[in-house]
Motif scaffolding. Sequence first.
Motif, mmCIF file in Angstrom:
data_model
loop_
_atom_site.group_PDB
_atom_site.id
_atom_site.type_symbol
_atom_site.label_atom_id
_atom_site.label_comp_id
_atom_site.label_asym_id
_atom_site.label_seq_id
_atom_site.Cartn_x
_atom_site.Cartn_y
_atom_site.Cartn_z
ATOM 1 N N ASP A 20 -35.479 -43.909 16.474
ATOM 2 C CA ASP A 20 -36.463 -42.891 16.091
ATOM 3 C C ASP A 20 -35.813 -41.650 15.486
ATOM 4 O O ASP A 20 -36.443 -40.920 14.713
ATOM 5 C CB ASP A 20 -37.307 -42.475 17.297
ATOM 6 C CG ASP A 20 -38.160 -43.608 17.837
ATOM 7 O OD1 ASP A 20 -38.393 -44.580 17.082
ATOM 8 O OD2 ASP A 20 -38.594 -43.531 19.002
ATOM 9 N N SER A 59 -35.632 -41.035 11.325
ATOM 10 C CA SER A 59 -36.669 -40.361 10.519
ATOM 11 C C SER A 59 -36.488 -38.842 10.563
ATOM 12 O O SER A 59 -36.716 -38.158 9.558
ATOM 13 C CB SER A 59 -38.060 -40.767 10.987
ATOM 14 O OG SER A 59 -38.246 -40.415 12.335
ATOM 15 N N ASP A 60 -36.081 -38.298 11.694
ATOM 16 C CA ASP A 60 -35.818 -36.859 11.794
ATOM 17 C C ASP A 60 -34.613 -36.462 10.944
ATOM 18 O O ASP A 60 -34.619 -35.410 10.300
ATOM 19 C CB ASP A 60 -35.572 -36.458 13.251
ATOM 20 C CG ASP A 60 -36.785 -36.689 14.140
ATOM 21 O OD1 ASP A 60 -37.919 -36.697 13.612
ATOM 22 O OD2 ASP A 60 -36.601 -36.877 15.362
ATOM 23 N N ARG A 86 -33.585 -38.020 8.227
ATOM 24 C CA ARG A 86 -34.040 -38.090 6.826
ATOM 25 C C ARG A 86 -34.775 -36.812 6.424
ATOM 26 O O ARG A 86 -34.570 -36.289 5.328
ATOM 27 C CB ARG A 86 -34.953 -39.288 6.613
ATOM 28 C CG ARG A 86 -34.249 -40.594 6.479
ATOM 29 C CD ARG A 86 -35.273 -41.694 6.138
ATOM 30 N NE ARG A 86 -34.728 -42.999 6.355
ATOM 31 C CZ ARG A 86 -33.988 -43.654 5.470
ATOM 32 N NH1 ARG A 86 -33.705 -43.092 4.313
ATOM 33 N NH2 ARG A 86 -33.517 -44.858 5.742
#
Length: 143
Positions: free
Chosen positions: A75, A78-79, A81
């Motif tokens: 997870d 995504s942070d 990115r």
Amino acid sequence: MDIEIFPHRLLNAETTEKLLNELEVMEGVKRMVVHGPRLPPVKEGSSDRTITIQGEKVQLQVQTGRILLEIDEEDTISDVRAICENHLPFGFNVYVGTFIRKEKTVTDDIKYAGLDQIPEEMIGLTDQNAKLSERTTVIKRKD
């Protein structure tokens, strides 16, 4: 799990500092490694390549070409990115894989005169061809 941030161009010291400071405060990031071409020694009168990470001054030894992160869970990608999109408008790629060694090697034993002398957090963070004091800066998280 490791990820590699591969910017589409080499980063200057200011961009590197901003990016690393934002990545450092993320909960899912355990360790970071900056890779790139080695910079020549700083001469008098030339620009300073000192950056501040978590309030600690660090002398850049390389021009940032890629950043390796050891993360806790998927997870976090995504942070990462989202942070990269803010600081790397020229583009970047994020790759998932194993980029940072997790175990001590025979070369570590020979280079550092014993495997017991290498702290666990240093495994995989050093250049095998350089002195430890010249190439690695460890910044511990403040609780």
